[in-house]
Design a protein around this motif. Structure first.
Motif, PDB file in Angstrom:
ATOM      1  N   LEU A   1       0.805  -1.220   0.000  1.00 37.29           N
ATOM      2  CA  LEU A   1       0.000   0.000   0.000  1.00 37.29           C
ATOM      3  C   LEU A   1       0.834   1.266   0.000  1.00 37.29           C
ATOM      4  CD1 LEU A   1      -2.896  -1.029   2.404  1.00 37.29           C
ATOM      5  CD2 LEU A   1      -2.781  -1.160  -0.084  1.00 37.29           C
ATOM      6  N   ALA A   2       2.142   1.139   0.021  1.00 40.18           N
ATOM      7  CA  ALA A   2       3.017   2.314   0.034  1.00 40.18           C
ATOM      8  C   ALA A   2       2.766   3.274  -1.125  1.00 40.18           C
ATOM      9  CB  ALA A   2       4.487   1.867   0.045  1.00 40.18           C
ATOM     10  N   PRO A   3       2.385   2.794  -2.325  1.00 37.81           N
ATOM     11  CA  PRO A   3       2.106   3.753  -3.410  1.00 37.81           C
ATOM     12  C   PRO A   3       1.024   4.766  -3.064  1.00 37.81           C
ATOM     13  CG  PRO A   3       2.385   1.553  -4.319  1.00 37.81           C
ATOM     14  CD  PRO A   3       2.359   1.398  -2.823  1.00 37.81           C
ATOM     15  N   LEU A   4       0.138   4.438  -2.147  1.00 35.18           N
ATOM     16  CA  LEU A   4      -0.913   5.382  -1.767  1.00 35.18           C
ATOM     17  C   LEU A   4      -0.338   6.640  -1.130  1.00 35.18           C
ATOM     18  CD1 LEU A   4      -3.550   2.937  -0.238  1.00 35.18           C
ATOM     19  CD2 LEU A   4      -3.647   4.054  -2.472  1.00 35.18           C
ATOM     20  N   ALA A   5       0.822   6.523  -0.489  1.00 38.14           N
ATOM     21  CA  ALA A   5       1.441   7.687   0.145  1.00 38.14           C
ATOM     22  C   ALA A   5       1.787   8.751  -0.887  1.00 38.14           C
ATOM     23  CB  ALA A   5       2.695   7.274   0.914  1.00 38.14           C
ATOM     24  N   HIS A   6       2.048   8.343  -2.136  1.00 38.48           N
ATOM     25  CA  HIS A   6       2.332   9.300  -3.208  1.00 38.48           C
ATOM     26  C   HIS A   6       1.039   9.943  -3.729  1.00 38.48           C
ATOM     27  CE1 HIS A   6       6.590   8.251  -3.633  1.00 38.48           C
ATOM     28  NE2 HIS A   6       6.231   6.996  -3.448  1.00 38.48           N
ATOM     29  N   GLU A   7      -0.099   9.374  -3.362  1.00 40.60           N
ATOM     30  CA  GLU A   7      -1.394   9.894  -3.802  1.00 40.60           C
ATOM     31  C   GLU A   7      -2.064  10.721  -2.707  1.00 40.60           C
ATOM     32  OE1 GLU A   7      -2.309   9.522  -6.920  1.00 40.60           O
ATOM     33  OE2 GLU A   7      -0.492   8.345  -7.278  1.00 40.60           O
ATOM     34  N   GLY A   8      -1.318  11.037  -1.666  1.00 34.61           N
ATOM     35  CA  GLY A   8      -1.874  11.874  -0.600  1.00 34.61           C
ATOM     36  C   GLY A   8      -2.600  11.121   0.483  1.00 34.61           C
ATOM     37  N   VAL A   9      -2.377   9.815   0.591  1.00 33.29           N
ATOM     38  CA  VAL A   9      -3.020   9.018   1.635  1.00 33.29           C
ATOM     39  C   VAL A   9      -2.065   8.853   2.809  1.00 33.29           C
ATOM     40  CG1 VAL A   9      -4.093   6.809   2.228  1.00 33.29           C
ATOM     41  CG2 VAL A   9      -4.412   7.790  -0.053  1.00 33.29           C
ATOM     42  N   LEU A  10      -2.552   9.143   4.005  1.00 37.51           N
ATOM     43  CA  LEU A  10      -1.773   8.949   5.221  1.00 37.51           C
ATOM     44  C   LEU A  10      -2.059   7.551   5.749  1.00 37.51           C
ATOM     45  CD1 LEU A  10       0.112  10.248   7.352  1.00 37.51           C
ATOM     46  CD2 LEU A  10      -1.964  10.927   8.588  1.00 37.51           C
ATOM     47  N   LEU A  11      -1.042   6.692   5.730  1.00 38.05           N
ATOM     48  CA  LEU A  11      -1.171   5.305   6.164  1.00 38.05           C
ATOM     49  C   LEU A  11      -0.779   5.212   7.634  1.00 38.05           C
ATOM     50  CD1 LEU A  11       0.576   3.908   3.012  1.00 38.05           C
ATOM     51  CD2 LEU A  11      -1.807   3.478   3.573  1.00 38.05           C
ATOM     52  N   ILE A  12      -1.680   4.680   8.456  1.00 39.42           N
ATOM     53  CA  ILE A  12      -1.457   4.623   9.900  1.00 39.42           C
ATOM     54  C   ILE A  12      -1.655   3.201  10.405  1.00 39.42           C
ATOM     55  CG2 ILE A  12      -2.224   5.426  12.166  1.00 39.42           C
ATOM     56  CD1 ILE A  12      -3.213   7.975  10.895  1.00 39.42           C
TER      57      ILE A  12
ATOM     58  N   ALA B   1       5.172   0.556   4.906  1.00 39.82           N
ATOM     59  CA  ALA B   1       4.619   1.624   4.071  1.00 39.82           C
ATOM     60  C   ALA B   1       5.550   2.814   3.944  1.00 39.82           C
ATOM     61  CB  ALA B   1       3.279   2.085   4.657  1.00 39.82           C
ATOM     62  N   GLY B   2       6.624   2.854   4.708  1.00 38.61           N
ATOM     63  CA  GLY B   2       7.549   3.978   4.671  1.00 38.61           C
ATOM     64  C   GLY B   2       8.512   3.910   3.498  1.00 38.61           C
ATOM     65  N   ASP B   3       9.263   4.978   3.336  1.00 40.66           N
ATOM     66  CA  ASP B   3      10.277   5.087   2.291  1.00 40.66           C
ATOM     67  C   ASP B   3      11.635   4.794   2.913  1.00 40.66           C
ATOM     68  OD1 ASP B   3      12.104   5.793   0.364  1.00 40.66           O
ATOM     69  OD2 ASP B   3      11.276   7.782  -0.009  1.00 40.66           O
ATOM     70  N   ALA B   4      12.276   3.733   2.467  1.00 38.09           N
ATOM     71  CA  ALA B   4      13.543   3.310   3.058  1.00 38.09           C
ATOM     72  C   ALA B   4      14.638   4.350   2.892  1.00 38.09           C
ATOM     73  CB  ALA B   4      13.993   1.982   2.439  1.00 38.09           C
ATOM     74  N   ASN B   5      14.472   5.289   1.984  1.00 40.16           N
ATOM     75  CA  ASN B   5      15.496   6.291   1.730  1.00 40.16           C
ATOM     76  C   ASN B   5      15.291   7.574   2.531  1.00 40.16           C
ATOM     77  OD1 ASN B   5      16.894   4.721  -0.272  1.00 40.16           O
ATOM     78  ND2 ASN B   5      15.224   5.206  -1.691  1.00 40.16           N
ATOM     79  N   ALA B   6      14.258   7.632   3.350  1.00 36.52           N
ATOM     80  CA  ALA B   6      13.969   8.822   4.147  1.00 36.52           C
ATOM     81  C   ALA B   6      14.164   8.509   5.623  1.00 36.52           C
ATOM     82  CB  ALA B   6      12.542   9.305   3.892  1.00 36.52           C
ATOM     83  N   PRO B   7      14.462   9.505   6.443  1.00 39.91           N
ATOM     84  CA  PRO B   7      14.667   9.262   7.872  1.00 39.91           C
ATOM     85  C   PRO B   7      13.355   8.987   8.589  1.00 39.91           C
ATOM     86  CG  PRO B   7      14.726  11.613   7.433  1.00 39.91           C
ATOM     87  CD  PRO B   7      14.646  10.928   6.089  1.00 39.91           C
ATOM     88  N   ASN B   8      13.462   8.354   9.734  1.00 42.09           N
ATOM     89  CA  ASN B   8      12.306   8.104  10.573  1.00 42.09           C
ATOM     90  C   ASN B   8      12.374   8.963  11.826  1.00 42.09           C
ATOM     91  OD1 ASN B   8      11.532   6.081   8.740  1.00 42.09           O
ATOM     92  ND2 ASN B   8      12.711   4.532   9.844  1.00 42.09           N
ATOM     93  N   GLY B   9      11.237   9.237  12.435  1.00 47.44           N
ATOM     94  CA  GLY B   9      11.175  10.087  13.617  1.00 47.44           C
ATOM     95  C   GLY B   9      10.452   9.412  14.764  1.00 47.44           C
ATOM     96  N   VAL B  10      10.703   9.916  15.962  1.00 50.79           N
ATOM     97  CA  VAL B  10      10.125   9.376  17.184  1.00 50.79           C
ATOM     98  C   VAL B  10       9.221  10.414  17.833  1.00 50.79           C
ATOM     99  CG1 VAL B  10      10.625   8.473  19.496  1.00 50.79           C
ATOM    100  CG2 VAL B  10      12.151   7.937  17.584  1.00 50.79           C
ATOM    101  N   LEU B  11       8.053   9.990  18.265  1.00 53.07           N
ATOM    102  CA  LEU B  11       7.185  10.821  19.091  1.00 53.07           C
ATOM    103  C   LEU B  11       7.165  10.193  20.481  1.00 53.07           C
ATOM    104  CD1 LEU B  11       4.117  11.424  16.722  1.00 53.07           C
ATOM    105  CD2 LEU B  11       6.224  12.734  16.898  1.00 53.07           C
ATOM    106  N   GLU B  12       7.923  10.773  21.381  1.00 54.32           N
ATOM    107  CA  GLU B  12       8.007  10.219  22.724  1.00 54.32           C
ATOM    108  C   GLU B  12       6.693  10.461  23.461  1.00 54.32           C
ATOM    109  OE1 GLU B  12      11.352  11.574  24.906  1.00 54.32           O
ATOM    110  OE2 GLU B  12      12.788  11.100  23.324  1.00 54.32           O
ATOM    111  N   GLY B  13       6.134   9.402  24.008  1.00 62.16           N
ATOM    112  CA  GLY B  13       4.858   9.531  24.695  1.00 62.16           C
ATOM    113  C   GLY B  13       4.869   9.062  26.130  1.00 62.16           C
ATOM    114  N   GLY B  14       6.053   8.586  26.594  1.00 60.05           N
ATOM    115  CA  GLY B  14       6.119   8.082  27.955  1.00 60.05           C
ATOM    116  C   GLY B  14       5.425   6.739  28.090  1.00 60.05           C
ATOM    117  N   THR B  15       5.229   6.316  29.339  1.00 61.63           N
ATOM    118  CA  THR B  15       4.620   5.023  29.645  1.00 61.63           C
ATOM    119  C   THR B  15       3.468   5.225  30.613  1.00 61.63           C
ATOM    120  OG1 THR B  15       6.744   3.887  29.342  1.00 61.63           O
ATOM    121  CG2 THR B  15       5.039   2.699  30.557  1.00 61.63           C
TER     122      THR B  15
END
Length: 275
Positions: A149-160, A231-245
């Motif tokens: 489904l990764a191609p959908l990300a190029h069509e403006g779809v946010l995959l969650i 679904a991510g792009d292997a050539n782009a960096p990834n980020g962290v959203l710290e949410g605690g426990t």
């Protein structure tokens, strides 16, 4: 529109909708950072089926798929438009990848969907649809599902992928604000794999990560992580959203795969998110 990232979000207990804390602030800040998607697709462990289902309705309803929680939770309604055309495009991609999807024309959004989306896109204006989690889904197959489904990300779809980075409900301590050491070790291992972009390690989390079986006695809340990573792009960096426990053992950490929007790295800082 530039390629959208894919997200793994820890959706926590239903009460997260009433007490967002840092995780909710992080998602809200992320939502403000993103261009408005054409549609949102969510994989949640709270819709499990034998075959892979795709919701194609044009309207949505809020499912209060839980019991025994405070009354205000049942008064929350999050009803974005459906995304029929994009759902049908999704079915075509899945069929091409050998997943044999089935159309589902009437199902509400479960709390794994609407709780985090309330913080990401509070106006509920973005067309939203779900795909189900097949009961026999494996980590490797979840990764392949995201890749299909990764191609959908190029069509403006946010995959969650909506799940929980740790999910041992047997060890919850309601009043605890201190993370259990095993949960901390597991989260640290996963975070390192995400930041390195090591999808092979993520697909083998249950075999390689410390305390994996204790962090996930069953895997349904972990599989959305593999979906989002695929679904991510292997050539782009990834980020962290710290949410605690929360409650000692429920990590609220979330991840942004392909965390680049408009050419800039995307990583939400807790101090910024709290503003």
């Amino acid at each position: 529109m530039n390629r959208l990232p894919s997200l793994f979000v820890s959706h926590g207990a239903p009460t997260y909708a009433l007490a967002p804390g840092l995780p909710g602030a992080q998602l809200a800040a992320l939502g403000r950072s993103l261009p408005t998607p054409r549609a949102i697709l969510v994989l949640s462990p709270h819709w499990m089926t034998r075959a892979l289902g795709v919701c194609t309705q044009t309207t949505t309803q809020t499912m209060h798929d839980f019991g025994g929680f405070p009354a205000p939770l049942y008064q929350i309604h999050y009803t974005p438009p459906g995304a029929r055309a994009m759902a049908q495009a999704t079915m075509a991609l899945l069929a091409d990848a050998g997943f044999a999807p089935q159309e589902v024309t009437a199902r509400g959004l479960d709390h794994g969907v609407w709780v985090p989306l309330r913080f990401l896109f509070p106006a509920a204006e973005v067309p939203t649809f779900q795909i189900s989690m097949p009961q026999d889904l494996t980590p490797a197959r979840a990764l392949a599902l995201g890749q299909a489904l990764a191609p959908l990300a190029h069509e403006g779809v946010l995959l969650i992928g909506s799940g929980s980075l740790t999910h041992n409900l047997y060890e919850i301590e309601m009043d605890s604000s201190v993370a259990a050491p095993y949960a901390t070790a597991f989260v640290g291992w996963v975070r390192d794999a995400v930041l390195r972009g090591d999808t092979d390690a993520l697909a083998n989390t249950m075999e390689r990560a410390p305390h994996a079986l204790r962090a996930h006695p069953s895997t349904e809340h972990l599989l959305p992580l593999m979906f989002a990573a695929g679904a991510g792009d292997a050539n782009a960096p990834n980020g962290v959203l710290e949410g605690g426990t929360q409650h000692g053992v429920l990590s609220m950490e979330s991840y942004v795969f392909s965390a680049t929007v408009s050419g800039e790295g995307l990583l939400i800082d807790p101090e910024i998110a709290a503003e």
